[in-house]
Design a protein around this motif. Structure first.
Motif, PDB file in Angstrom:
ATOM      1  N   ALA A   1      -3.147  -8.707  -5.765  1.00  0.00           N
ATOM      2  CA  ALA A   1      -2.515  -7.688  -6.606  1.00  0.00           C
ATOM      3  C   ALA A   1      -3.466  -6.518  -6.856  1.00  0.00           C
ATOM      4  O   ALA A   1      -3.054  -5.348  -6.866  1.00  0.00           O
TER       5      ALA A   1
ATOM      6  N   LEU B   1      -3.400  -4.226  -3.964  1.00  0.00           N
ATOM      7  CA  LEU B   1      -2.170  -3.437  -3.857  1.00  0.00           C
ATOM      8  C   LEU B   1      -2.038  -2.390  -4.959  1.00  0.00           C
ATOM      9  O   LEU B   1      -1.218  -1.476  -4.836  1.00  0.00           O
TER      10      LEU B   1
ATOM     11  N   SER C   1       3.828  -8.369  -6.026  1.00  0.00           N
ATOM     12  CA  SER C   1       4.003  -7.291  -5.050  1.00  0.00           C
ATOM     13  C   SER C   1       5.313  -6.551  -5.286  1.00  0.00           C
ATOM     14  O   SER C   1       5.378  -5.318  -5.143  1.00  0.00           O
TER      15      SER C   1
ATOM     16  N   GLN D   1       5.497  -2.568  -5.934  1.00  0.00           N
ATOM     17  CA  GLN D   1       6.342  -1.725  -5.091  1.00  0.00           C
ATOM     18  C   GLN D   1       7.423  -1.018  -5.888  1.00  0.00           C
ATOM     19  O   GLN D   1       7.895   0.057  -5.494  1.00  0.00           O
TER      20      GLN D   1
END
Length: 539
Positions: A292, A295, A334, A338
């Motif tokens: 995480a 990302l 995720s 996103q």
């Protein structure tokens, strides 16, 4: 100087802030839509009341997210723990006894955090982690295939098969009992899930933004509605649908939850289960946390020890409320990232929505076919164990592939913790081989020998040392050069001392050059030793 990411997205939020609500609110809705079928599906795969999965999702959203130092990580029941949960309940005898193990595991996780063991995730080799995930994926597929065909479980599938039946006869009996409606639901749901992985579908303006798992579940609900209306005889029956108790409010919900059976504390196996849960849940959390952080568009780094403490509190609460064990989950995390989340408010909102669904949407949830949830888990299992992962490990060589394959095989043959330990041993053997290769070398010409010790020489090189020393025959000369060596293990030095002690009676001339102290690194750089001029000419 401000980073380009920070300047484009704004200053990195440090806590709950309503000024990020326009990002966090839609992200929380998306995570809720992803988490709802996963919570139900993981509870189904674990063989526990489906309400237990939803309870853990609520605890992960409302409690763990509030205590966590991560802004974007989302916690809840994890597919990676399904194998442990199933085996643990069978070992302990009941789900209520297992809840005590969940509480103890939470306490251990809190201790891990206090002891600053958050870096433990970095100690596990990559092939072992990938092998663990692949084995979990295979086990998910094996356990959910019967549900996709309309059976409640594998034992339910085998109920009508006589024990003495031949393989072909048993297969025919099983196929005769397959539900065509369940197969249609599962096949359609799997098709949707795989289509929603395609870049072309993800680029669609509105449809591509919806989670594939939600659409797969909606497909199942639509199929069940069609069967009931047009083909009542083909409609799915009660054991093929989500079963949740009727909830009229928070008090009613609490009355429906399982309670820990404290008499299990007298069972020694309880503590093995608790340690296994704590270790594996902590490992999965730390790996998900690291993913995480990578990302995160704002490149924030979450404190791992605080995360372990938050997970510990969450598991203690989940155990008391009759929920499944909790970890940070990369699939939900995720999806959160996103969807544009900025702070942990999005994870907390997803917990609120899960709680609202339990209180208000029970009747609607009962329309969900178990085959649709099985399809979600089959898809998850495939992503964890797809052939491309094994192929990539194969291409990276034996040092990657062998520990990967050993971990997968060991988990399938034993259990998760034992499989990980066996995989670690296999990986360590390759590490030992790599570290000992080149630690010793010998150059010989006629009757002159130069034995060089390079880098660290541990007891793993003892057999190699003995082979080299056997080359030195009576009347030869030997120089032992330790100039390039920083550390000599006591066993190695004892083997050298033993050889030197008997060298004179064998008429062997031995010279030591620049040997570091035993058990400690050398304190000064010493130029490499060279053979005497006569020996050099001989070499």
């Amino acid at each position: 100087m401000q980073s380009p990411v920070s300047s484009s997205l704004g200053a990195a939020p440090r806590g709950l802030s309503l000024r990020h609500l326009r990002h966090d609110l839609p992200a929380g809705v998306v995570v809720f839509l992803v988490a709802l079928p996963l919570c139900l599906g993981i509870a189904l795969a674990s063989g526990v009341p489906l309400l237990a999965g939803l309870v853990s999702g609520v605890v992960g959203g409302l409690i763990v997210a509030a205590l966590s130092g991560s802004q974007l990580s989302v916690s809840g029941p994890a597919a990676g723990l399904v194998v442990i949960v199933v085996n643990a309940i069978a070992t302990l005898g009941s789900f209520e006894a297992f809840l005590v193990a969940v509480i103890l595991a939470g306490v251990l996780q809190g201790l891990f955090g206090l002891l600053r063991a958050g870096d433990i995730g970095a100690c596990f080799p990559s092939p072992v982690i990938k092998g663990m995930l692949a084995a979990i994926g295979l086990l998910l597929i094996i356990k959910q295939l019967p549900v996709a065909f309309g059976f409640a479980s594998t034992p339910h599938m085998l109920e009508g098969v006589p024990r003495d039946a031949q393989a072909l006869d048993a297969m025919a009996l099983v196929l005769d009992s397959v539900s065509e409606a369940a197969v249609a639901v599962a096949a359609g749901a799997l098709l949707i899930l795989f289509l929603w992985e395609l870049p072309a579908v993800k680029r669609l303006p509105l449809l591509g933004k919806l989670p594939g798992a939600l659409l797969a579940v909606l497909w199942g609900v639509g199929c069940q509605a069609f069967f009931r209306a047009a083909m009542p005889s083909e409609a799915l029956v009660e054991h093929q649908l989500v079963s949740l108790p009727k909830v009229d409010g928070v008090g009613s919900l609490l009355g429906q939850l399982a309670s820990p059976d404290w008499s299990a504390l007298a069972n020694p196996q309880l503590y093995t289960v608790a340690v296994t849960l704590a270790v594996v849940a902590s490992l999965e959390t730390l790996l998900s946390l690291e993913a995480a952080d990578r990302l995160d568009p704002l490149k924030r780094v979450a404190p791992p020890n605080r995360e372990l403490q938050a997970q510990g509190v969450g598991n203690v609460v989940a155990g008391f409320l009759g929920g499944l064990p909790i970890t940070a989950v990369i699939v939900r995390s995720s999806a959160n990232i996103q969807a544009g989340a900025r702070t942990r408010l999005s994870a907390m909102l997803h917990g609120v929505l899960l709680l609202a669904s339990v209180l208000l949407l029970v009747e609607l949830l009962r329309w969900i076919p178990l085959a649709a949830l099985a399809a979600v888990l089959l898809h998850t299992g495939y992503k964890l164990a797809k052939p491309a992962i094994a192929l990539a490990a194969w291409r990276q060589g034996a040092a990657m592939f062998v520990p990967f394959a050993v971990t997968v095989a060991a988990i399938l043959a034993t259990d998760l913790l034992m499989g990980i330990l066996i995989g670690l041993v296999a990986s360590m053997l390759f590490v030992i081989h790599a570290n000992t290769r080149g630690a010793l070398s010998i150059t010989s010409r006629e009757r002159a020998h130069l034995l060089q010790l390079s880098k660290d020489v541990s007891f793993f090189s003892k057999a190699t040392l003995r082979r080299y020393l056997e080359r030195v025959q009576p009347g030869d000369s030997l120089i032992i050069d330790g100039a390039r060596c920083r550390f000599v293990d006591r066993d190695i030095r004892e083997a050298l001392d033993d050889f030197i002690a008997h060298a004179r009676e064998r008429h062997i001339e031995v010279e030591l050059r620049s040997m570091p102290p035993v058990g400690a690194p050398a304190t000064a750089e010493v130029p490499p030793a060279r053979l005497p001029a006569a020996a050099t000419r001989a070499l």
